[in-house]
Scaffold this motif. Sequence first.
Motif, PDB file in Angstrom:
ATOM      1  N   HIS A   1      -9.841   3.651  -2.897  1.00  0.00           N
ATOM      2  CA  HIS A   1      -8.884   4.374  -3.375  1.00  0.00           C
ATOM      3  C   HIS A   1      -9.298   5.643  -3.906  1.00  0.00           C
ATOM      4  CE1 HIS A   1      -4.707   5.400  -4.586  1.00  0.00           C
ATOM      5  NE2 HIS A   1      -4.210   4.188  -4.530  1.00  0.00           N
TER       6      HIS A   1
ATOM      7  N   CYS B   1     -10.636  -0.757   1.833  1.00  0.00           N
ATOM      8  CA  CYS B   1     -10.391   0.440   1.226  1.00  0.00           C
ATOM      9  C   CYS B   1     -11.071   0.683  -0.034  1.00  0.00           C
ATOM     10  CB  CYS B   1      -8.961   0.920   1.582  1.00  0.00           C
ATOM     11  SG  CYS B   1      -8.069   1.034   2.995  1.00  0.00           S
TER      12      CYS B   1
ATOM     13  N   HIS C   1      -1.972   9.185   3.898  1.00  0.00           N
ATOM     14  CA  HIS C   1      -2.724   8.362   3.034  1.00  0.00           C
ATOM     15  C   HIS C   1      -2.458   8.814   1.605  1.00  0.00           C
ATOM     16  CE1 HIS C   1      -5.248   7.549   6.437  1.00  0.00           C
ATOM     17  NE2 HIS C   1      -5.759   8.845   6.698  1.00  0.00           N
TER      18      HIS C   1
ATOM     19  N   VAL D   1      -5.133  -2.431  -3.918  1.00  0.00           N
ATOM     20  CA  VAL D   1      -5.851  -1.492  -3.017  1.00  0.00           C
ATOM     21  C   VAL D   1      -6.227  -2.477  -1.905  1.00  0.00           C
ATOM     22  CG1 VAL D   1      -7.968  -0.345  -2.641  1.00  0.00           C
ATOM     23  CG2 VAL D   1      -6.953  -0.404  -4.778  1.00  0.00           C
TER      24      VAL D   1
ATOM     25  N   ALA E   1     -11.235   9.022  -0.210  1.00  0.00           N
ATOM     26  CA  ALA E   1     -10.773   7.674  -0.102  1.00  0.00           C
ATOM     27  C   ALA E   1     -11.835   7.170   0.972  1.00  0.00           C
ATOM     28  CB  ALA E   1      -9.363   7.484   0.210  1.00  0.00           C
TER      29      ALA E   1
ATOM     30  N   HIS F   1      -4.590   6.334  -1.198  1.00  0.00           N
ATOM     31  CA  HIS F   1      -4.624   5.027  -0.518  1.00  0.00           C
ATOM     32  C   HIS F   1      -4.862   5.018   0.942  1.00  0.00           C
ATOM     33  CE1 HIS F   1      -4.777   1.138   0.871  1.00  0.00           C
ATOM     34  NE2 HIS F   1      -4.965   0.452  -0.461  1.00  0.00           N
TER      35      HIS F   1
ATOM     36  N   THR G   1       0.901  -1.348   0.053  1.00  0.00           N
ATOM     37  CA  THR G   1       0.127  -0.115  -0.087  1.00  0.00           C
ATOM     38  C   THR G   1       0.862   1.194  -0.103  1.00  0.00           C
ATOM     39  OG1 THR G   1      -0.237   0.195   2.543  1.00  0.00           O
ATOM     40  CG2 THR G   1      -1.821  -0.980   1.255  1.00  0.00           C
TER      41      THR G   1
END
Length: 357
Positions: free
Chosen positions: A264, A262, A110, A258, A142, A114, A87
Motif C-alpha cells: 500500500h 500488494c 488504485h 492490504v 504502491a 491500494h 480493497t
Amino acid sequence: MQRVLESAAFILGPEVAAFEQAFAAWCGAAHCVALSSGTAALELALRALEVGPGDEVITVAHTFIATAEAISAVGAQPVFVDVDPCTYTMDPVALAAAVTPRTRALLPVHLYGHPAGMQAIEQVAAGRGLALVEDAAQAHGATDRGARVGSGAHARGLRRIACFSFYPGKNLGAYGDAGAVTTNDADLAARVRLLRNHGRREKYLHDAVGFGERMDALQAAVLGAKLPHLEGWIAARRRLAARYSRLLTGLSLERPTVAPECEHAWHLYVVQTPHRDALLAHLRAAGIEAGIHYPVPLHLQPAYAPLGYRLGDLPVTEALAATCLSLPLYPELSDAQQDRVVAALRGFFAGGTDGTA
Ligand SMILES: *Cc1c(COP(=O)(O)O)cnc(C)c1O
C-alpha cells in the motif's frame, strides 16, 4: 526554481525532460510524459488510445470525479461497476459482467494508494482485447506483485498506461497542478507527447488537433527536488498506517486491509463505521481534521444523472460512501499527534457518543 527563472524556459524544456526521466526510472517504466494535471493525464491517455464517441469505458463510482470526467471528455460513456469490500477497488467479477461489445478500455483506480486487483482485471482485458488505463493518482510507490504501480509490468501484450497526479496533496505533490503518464508502450507515449503540445511536430507544424496540457518547468523543478525523498515519505506513511492499525485494535471500526500481493502507498488511511458522521463531528470538535473520500458516489452525482443510475445499483460503493472516514495521515505526523487522534477515537466509542454504550 532559481535555475528555472534564470533559464527563462518556463514550459517543458530540460527541467521537464529531466523529471520525466527520473520519474519513469522511479516507477520502473520505459516512458513518462509530464502533463499539466492528473485529469489531463487520464484524458490524454484515453485520447491516445483513440477512445471516443460510441465507446464504453468501465470504471468505478467510488473515486474522485476526475476519473469519470476524462471518459466523458473524450465523448465516451463511463460504465460504473461496484468495488471489492476489502480493497475498495474495482470488483473484477462485476467488471467481467459489465463488458459489452462497445467496451474499449478499463479504467481501474488504485484508490487510497491500494492497487486494484490487476491480475484479475488483466485477465478480463486480455480475454477481450481491451486497453488498460490505470488511475494511479493516489498510488505513487504502491506495488503489485513486486512491481511499482505505473511500471507497466504484467502488461501481457495489452495496451497499458498509468496516470499520475502531482496535485499538492498527493503522495508526490507539486506547488500547483501537475500530472504525468507512464507506460512501456512507445507509441502511446509518443501520442500523449504529441497531444499535450497542440499536436506539434515542429513549432508551427501540427500533426494532430491537440491540447495545451504541458507541465511547466517550475513544477518539474519542484517535483525533481522532491522525488528523491518520496521513498522515505512513503515509508513514513507505512509506519504510521501500521501504528494506526495496531492502536485501533479492539475499537468497533473497520480498519483497512492490504491484499497479499500488494504494498500500500497509504495516500489515505480510511476506516469504516456506521457512526461516521457523529465520529467526524467529534473529531472536528477536538480540533482533528478528518475527511470523507468520497461522500457521494459518482453514479449518484447530479452531473451523471443522465446516465440513469439509481440508489441500490452499487451496494458496496454506496455503503462505503456512508461509512468511510479518512484519518489524518502524512509523513510528518508525529507519534504524539497520532496518539491524540487515537485518544479522541477511543473517547468517542467509550463515551457512548455513538449511541452504543
Ligand atoms: C487527484 C485525483 C485525480 C485528478 O488529479 P488532478 O491532478 O487533480 O487533476 C484523478 N483521480 C484520482 C483518483 C485523484 O485522486
